[in-house]
Design an enzyme around this catalytic site. Sequence first.
Site, PDB file in Angstrom:
ATOM      1  CG  ASP A   1      -1.867   1.194   1.266  1.00  0.00           C
ATOM      2  OD1 ASP A   1      -2.404   1.554   0.201  1.00  0.00           O
ATOM      3  OD2 ASP A   1      -2.057   1.782   2.347  1.00  0.00           O
ATOM      4  CB  SER A   2       0.135   4.760  -0.831  1.00  0.00           C
ATOM      5  OG  SER A   2      -1.077   4.932  -0.118  1.00  0.00           O
TER       6      SER A   2
ATOM      7  CE1 TYR B   1       2.957   5.735  -3.369  1.00  0.00           C
ATOM      8  CE2 TYR B   1       1.863   3.844  -4.376  1.00  0.00           C
ATOM      9  CZ  TYR B   1       2.969   4.405  -3.767  1.00  0.00           C
ATOM     10  OH  TYR B   1       4.098   3.626  -3.562  1.00  0.00           O
ATOM     11  N   GLY B   2      -2.567   9.367  -4.470  1.00  0.00           N
ATOM     12  CA  GLY B   2      -3.730   9.892  -5.196  1.00  0.00           C
ATOM     13  C   GLY B   2      -3.451  10.982  -6.215  1.00  0.00           C
TER      14      GLY B   2
ATOM     15  CB  CYS C   1      -2.849   0.800  -2.639  1.00  0.00           C
ATOM     16  SG  CYS C   1      -2.745   2.522  -3.174  1.00  0.00           S
ATOM     17  CG  ASN C   2      -9.237   1.264  -3.457  1.00  0.00           C
ATOM     18  OD1 ASN C   2     -10.155   0.663  -3.993  1.00  0.00           O
ATOM     19  ND2 ASN C   2      -8.996   1.173  -2.158  1.00  0.00           N
ATOM     20  CB  THR C   3      -4.150   5.234  -5.837  1.00  0.00           C
ATOM     21  OG1 THR C   3      -5.053   5.973  -5.021  1.00  0.00           O
ATOM     22  CG2 THR C   3      -3.564   6.156  -6.890  1.00  0.00           C
TER      23      THR C   3
ATOM     24  CD  GLU D   1      -0.205   6.892   6.014  1.00  0.00           C
ATOM     25  OE1 GLU D   1       0.793   6.849   6.762  1.00  0.00           O
ATOM     26  OE2 GLU D   1      -0.631   5.892   5.395  1.00  0.00           O
TER      27      GLU D   1
ATOM     28  CB  CYS E   1      -9.014   5.172  -0.175  1.00  0.00           C
ATOM     29  SG  CYS E   1      -7.363   5.464   0.540  1.00  0.00           S
ATOM     30  CB  THR E   2      -6.880   0.169   1.926  1.00  0.00           C
ATOM     31  OG1 THR E   2      -5.663   0.778   1.462  1.00  0.00           O
ATOM     32  CG2 THR E   2      -7.367  -0.833   0.894  1.00  0.00           C
ATOM     33  CG  HIS E   3      -5.025   5.410   3.965  1.00  0.00           C
ATOM     34  ND1 HIS E   3      -4.482   4.873   2.823  1.00  0.00           N
ATOM     35  CD2 HIS E   3      -3.975   5.790   4.744  1.00  0.00           C
ATOM     36  CE1 HIS E   3      -3.163   4.948   2.889  1.00  0.00           C
ATOM     37  NE2 HIS E   3      -2.838   5.496   4.056  1.00  0.00           N
TER      38      HIS E   3
END
Length: 261
Positions: free
Chosen positions: A2-3, A34-35, A65-67, A144, A176-178
């Site tokens: 992931d980012s 990353y977006g 990570c979706n992006t 984050e 988004c996994t966040h």
Amino acid sequence: MDSGVGGLTVVKQALKQLPRETVYFIGDQARLPYGPRPSAQVREFSWQMASFLLKKDIKMLVIACNTATAAALPDLRAKLDIPVIGVISPGSRAALKASPSKRIGVIATEGTIKSNAYRDAIMTKDPDATVFSEACPKFVPLVESNEYRSTVAKRVVAESLKPFKTKNIDTLVLGCTHYPLLRPLIQNVIGEEVTLIDSGAETVNGVSFMLDYLDIANTSATKKYPDEYYTTGSADQFATIAKDWLDLPDFTATHIDLGGE
């Protein structure tokens, strides 16, 4: 991979559903978010993370990570001879399954929204669906910086979700996994009647199926190797969030360098 720490929402499900499988995780915190980045750059960073994980002799790669899924999934599948699973297709399937009205909202990073990956995946499966997409670029920095329970987070979530007030959706994809770390705040703003779809959790269902289908699941009584966690950012900062989210008081992470910008 992931980012940042968001992929831990996928790890949490993996630890619950697949307790005998070993997890190697890397979060590229040094270069997030990353977006806003160009797709080509996200593909490059994704390949660097994948290359690092391949040295661990992995049997499956999950792009948590979706992006990165939107930008790099086809590329990584073409390059690797192991199964590569992304988070967008499972999230789209779950959204359609959950939505009686077929009026579905999607929140994600700028890169994921710009790619139309969720809209395309949902509309391909059901052309009668209506998809409302909204970028929420402030959500990842909240998570984050470990501010996802703060009053600032409440305000940001309320502001970001305003466009959905008039859309009459019954399902919202956390693209988004966040974002699942902000789930209580999102649910409170969007309303209890709206079903939230955690694309990461749905992805682990797919991972479990593929492990069985390909006959590569660990069938021994315990894990063969301990889990390992890596970050390109601060290992201490990563561990602070991970301990809380994964409920692992002895959690440790290791800092690594993958390269510059």
